[in-house]
Design a protein around this motif. Structure first.
Motif, mmCIF file in Angstrom:
data_model
loop_
_atom_site.group_PDB
_atom_site.id
_atom_site.type_symbol
_atom_site.label_atom_id
_atom_site.label_comp_id
_atom_site.label_asym_id
_atom_site.label_seq_id
_atom_site.Cartn_x
_atom_site.Cartn_y
_atom_site.Cartn_z
ATOM 1 N N VAL A 119 8.902 -14.003 1.211
ATOM 2 C CA VAL A 119 10.364 -13.966 1.139
ATOM 3 C C VAL A 119 10.862 -12.563 0.818
ATOM 4 O O VAL A 119 11.862 -12.101 1.376
ATOM 5 N N THR A 120 10.164 -11.855 -0.068
ATOM 6 C CA THR A 120 10.577 -10.505 -0.430
ATOM 7 C C THR A 120 10.467 -9.561 0.767
ATOM 8 O O THR A 120 11.332 -8.706 0.988
ATOM 9 N N LEU A 121 9.415 -9.707 1.543
ATOM 10 C CA LEU A 121 9.255 -8.850 2.720
ATOM 11 C C LEU A 121 10.388 -9.071 3.717
ATOM 12 O O LEU A 121 10.909 -8.120 4.293
ATOM 13 N N ILE A 122 10.780 -10.325 3.901
ATOM 14 C CA ILE A 122 11.887 -10.605 4.818
ATOM 15 C C ILE A 122 13.203 -10.139 4.223
ATOM 16 O O ILE A 122 14.043 -9.539 4.899
ATOM 17 N N GLY A 123 13.389 -10.391 2.925
ATOM 18 C CA GLY A 123 14.643 -10.019 2.271
ATOM 19 C C GLY A 123 14.866 -8.530 2.186
ATOM 20 O O GLY A 123 16.011 -8.069 2.073
ATOM 21 N N SER A 124 13.795 -7.746 2.247
ATOM 22 C CA SER A 124 13.940 -6.290 2.146
ATOM 23 C C SER A 124 14.674 -5.696 3.345
ATOM 24 O O SER A 124 15.090 -4.534 3.308
ATOM 25 N N ARG A 125 14.867 -6.485 4.405
ATOM 26 C CA ARG A 125 15.595 -6.008 5.582
ATOM 27 C C ARG A 125 17.091 -6.263 5.472
ATOM 28 O O ARG A 125 17.855 -5.809 6.325
ATOM 29 N N ASP A 126 17.524 -6.988 4.452
ATOM 30 C CA ASP A 126 18.947 -7.283 4.303
ATOM 31 C C ASP A 126 19.734 -6.029 3.975
ATOM 32 O O ASP A 126 19.212 -5.096 3.355
ATOM 33 N N ARG A 127 20.997 -6.033 4.381
ATOM 34 C CA ARG A 127 21.874 -4.908 4.073
ATOM 35 C C ARG A 127 22.035 -4.770 2.567
ATOM 36 O O ARG A 127 22.343 -5.720 1.856
ATOM 37 N N GLY A 128 21.815 -3.564 2.057
ATOM 38 C CA GLY A 128 21.972 -3.296 0.637
ATOM 39 C C GLY A 128 20.782 -3.685 -0.212
ATOM 40 O O GLY A 128 20.845 -3.584 -1.436
ATOM 41 N N ALA A 129 19.685 -4.143 0.406
ATOM 42 C CA ALA A 129 18.522 -4.571 -0.367
ATOM 43 C C ALA A 129 17.745 -3.370 -0.890
ATOM 44 O O ALA A 129 17.860 -2.252 -0.381
ATOM 45 N N VAL A 130 16.947 -3.621 -1.934
ATOM 46 C CA VAL A 130 16.073 -2.577 -2.462
ATOM 47 C C VAL A 130 15.055 -2.192 -1.389
ATOM 48 O O VAL A 130 14.497 -3.066 -0.721
ATOM 49 N N PRO A 131 14.797 -0.899 -1.185
ATOM 50 C CA PRO A 131 13.798 -0.490 -0.179
ATOM 51 C C PRO A 131 12.431 -1.097 -0.460
ATOM 52 O O PRO A 131 12.046 -1.290 -1.615
ATOM 53 N N LEU A 132 11.710 -1.371 0.616
ATOM 54 C CA LEU A 132 10.412 -2.021 0.482
ATOM 55 C C LEU A 132 9.447 -1.190 -0.354
ATOM 56 O O LEU A 132 8.640 -1.747 -1.111
ATOM 57 N N ARG A 133 9.524 0.131 -0.257
ATOM 58 C CA ARG A 133 8.606 0.973 -1.031
ATOM 59 C C ARG A 133 8.799 0.784 -2.533
ATOM 60 O O ARG A 133 7.850 0.886 -3.315
ATOM 61 N N ALA A 134 10.034 0.504 -2.958
ATOM 62 C CA ALA A 134 10.289 0.268 -4.379
ATOM 63 C C ALA A 134 9.770 -1.096 -4.829
ATOM 64 O O ALA A 134 9.474 -1.306 -6.012
ATOM 65 N N LEU A 135 9.662 -2.033 -3.883
ATOM 66 C CA LEU A 135 9.174 -3.379 -4.195
ATOM 67 C C LEU A 135 7.664 -3.493 -4.078
ATOM 68 O O LEU A 135 7.089 -4.516 -4.441
ATOM 69 N N PHE A 136 7.022 -2.452 -3.572
ATOM 70 C CA PHE A 136 5.586 -2.522 -3.304
ATOM 71 C C PHE A 136 4.769 -2.883 -4.545
ATOM 72 O O PHE A 136 3.880 -3.744 -4.464
ATOM 73 N N PRO A 137 5.012 -2.278 -5.728
ATOM 74 C CA PRO A 137 4.238 -2.675 -6.920
ATOM 75 C C PRO A 137 4.408 -4.154 -7.263
ATOM 76 O O PRO A 137 3.433 -4.829 -7.620
ATOM 77 N N SER A 138 5.642 -4.658 -7.123
ATOM 78 C CA SER A 138 5.895 -6.060 -7.428
ATOM 79 C C SER A 138 5.163 -6.980 -6.459
ATOM 80 O O SER A 138 4.573 -7.993 -6.849
ATOM 81 N N VAL A 139 5.201 -6.623 -5.179
ATOM 82 C CA VAL A 139 4.507 -7.419 -4.169
ATOM 83 C C VAL A 139 3.002 -7.430 -4.433
ATOM 84 O O VAL A 139 2.345 -8.471 -4.346
ATOM 85 N N LEU A 140 2.450 -6.277 -4.793
ATOM 86 C CA LEU A 140 1.018 -6.193 -5.090
ATOM 87 C C LEU A 140 0.651 -7.049 -6.302
ATOM 88 O O LEU A 140 -0.378 -7.744 -6.295
ATOM 89 N N LEU A 141 1.473 -7.011 -7.338
ATOM 90 C CA LEU A 141 1.191 -7.797 -8.539
ATOM 91 C C LEU A 141 1.228 -9.294 -8.242
ATOM 92 O O LEU A 141 0.365 -10.056 -8.699
ATOM 93 N N CYS A 142 2.232 -9.725 -7.472
ATOM 94 C CA CYS A 142 2.326 -11.151 -7.128
ATOM 95 C C CYS A 142 1.172 -11.582 -6.227
ATOM 96 O O CYS A 142 0.626 -12.683 -6.384
ATOM 97 N N ALA A 143 0.800 -10.727 -5.287
ATOM 98 C CA ALA A 143 -0.328 -11.048 -4.421
ATOM 99 C C ALA A 143 -1.620 -11.132 -5.230
ATOM 100 O O ALA A 143 -2.449 -12.033 -5.021
ATOM 101 N N ALA A 144 -1.781 -10.214 -6.195
ATOM 102 C CA ALA A 144 -2.966 -10.251 -7.055
ATOM 103 C C ALA A 144 -2.988 -11.525 -7.887
ATOM 104 O O ALA A 144 -4.046 -12.136 -8.092
#
Length: 327
Positions: A119-144
């Motif tokens: 959901v975060t990967l899809i939501g990162s394309r929304d207008r005004g969303a946080v850039p994916l690079r800033a969410l990368f640590p969070s995505v990695l932690l959740c995946a781990a």
């Protein structure tokens, strides 16, 4: 009648949304335990029972406002309700129940635990969303965290039934990802409908879909003792009210307060509570790897929250309007 309430702002909106998200996760975690409580019933029976109850309760609650709501709903809205009900309720629950019964609660919750990532990967394309690079640590932690939760479960999927359960779990992942994204965007374009009314409308449509499952259940020709049917009715009604009515309402309120990228992170609490209920049901303490997974999950949510603060992203969905309360 409907009145517009003053919308919370700033940090208060964020923390209120977080509280709603945790509450929804706690109630939705019960969904993973229900198939174990009535294991003699098939996934089709479980879905039909739960959503018939959900539909009846939703219809009773929405009846006083039915004419008003029906007048403002368009054909597009009804089509959205149909596919959201199918993806987020009917199909999703059949797949989850199958994954639990063919595999385990841990395995099913593991795969669904990847929802924050999808959901975060899809939501990162929304207008005004946080850039994916800033969410990368969070995505990695959740995946781990998700990988840690199910490391042993995946290693054990050698039997045919367990492999089929894993496939069902991934199907549930895809189904609920579509629902989470679509539901958030529908709420954003329908500010004239309260989140609670949208949840009840979803319940009515899901109940209608459950009626279509009844002939399929009849073909199975289920044989259950009266005591089993009584337990099944109790579980179905309980899950319908707690998970479907209350949980969906909390989730929809949260979706009005948080951006889609943060909404995706909040789904992890369903996994955390599902595991907690599973441990209580199995009467055991979590293993060290499972504790590590929960730490990863919580760290991922905190990381995502900090990313939103650091980039000054508004606490609401970019297209969302103020919430309305019905009284």
């Amino acid at each position: 009648m409907s009145t517009t309430t003053a919308a919370p702002s700033g940090a208060y909106r964020t923390y209120l949304g977080l509280a709603f998200g945790v509450g929804a996760g706690a109630l939705w975690g019960l969904v993973f335990l229900a198939p174990e409580l009535v294991r003699s019933f098939s996934p089709l029976e479980l879905a039909a029972g739960r959503y018939l109850a959900y539909g009846v309760v939703s219809a009773l609650l929405i009846l006083p406002r039915w004419r008003t709501l029906h007048a403002v709903l368009t054909r597009r809205d009804w089509l959205s309700l149909f596919w959201l009900s199918l993806a987020g309720n009917t199909l999703y629950y059949i797949l989850v129940a199958s994954a639990v019964q063919l595999g385990s609660v841990a395995m099913a919750s593991l795969v669904v635990g990847f929802l924050p990532v999808t959901v975060t990967l899809i939501g990162s394309r929304d207008r005004g969303a946080v850039p994916l690079r800033a969410l990368f640590p969070s995505v990695l932690l959740c995946a781990a965290g998700a990988l840690s939760i199910g490391w042993q479960a995946i290693g054990a999927t050698t039997a045919g039934t367990e492999l089929l359960g894993l496939i069902c779990a991934f199907g549930a992942l895809a189904s609920w990802t579509a629902y989470a994204v679509g539901n958030s965007r529908c709420l954003a374009r329908l500010p004239h409908l309260s989140a609670h009314d949208w949840s009840l409308l979803t319940g009515v449509v899901t109940g209608a879909q459950a009626l279509l499952l009844v002939p399929l259940v009849a073909l199975i020709q289920p044989q259950h003792a009266p005591a089993e049917w009584l337990q099944f009715a109790g579980v179905s009604i309980g899950v319908a009210i707690l998970a479907s009515i209350c949980g969906n309402a909390l989730w929809n309120w949260m979706s009005r307060l948080l951006p889609l990228t943060l909404v995706g992170q909040m789904i992890v609490f369903e996994t955390v509570f599902a595991l907690l209920y599973g441990f209580l049901w199995e009467q055991r303490w979590p293993q060290p790897l499972e504790l590590l997974a929960c730490a990863f999950v919580l760290a991922g949510v905190i990381s995502c929250l900090r990313a939103h603060r650091g980039h000054g992203v508004p606490a609401t969905h970019p297209d969302a309007a103020d919430e309305r309360a019905t009284g």
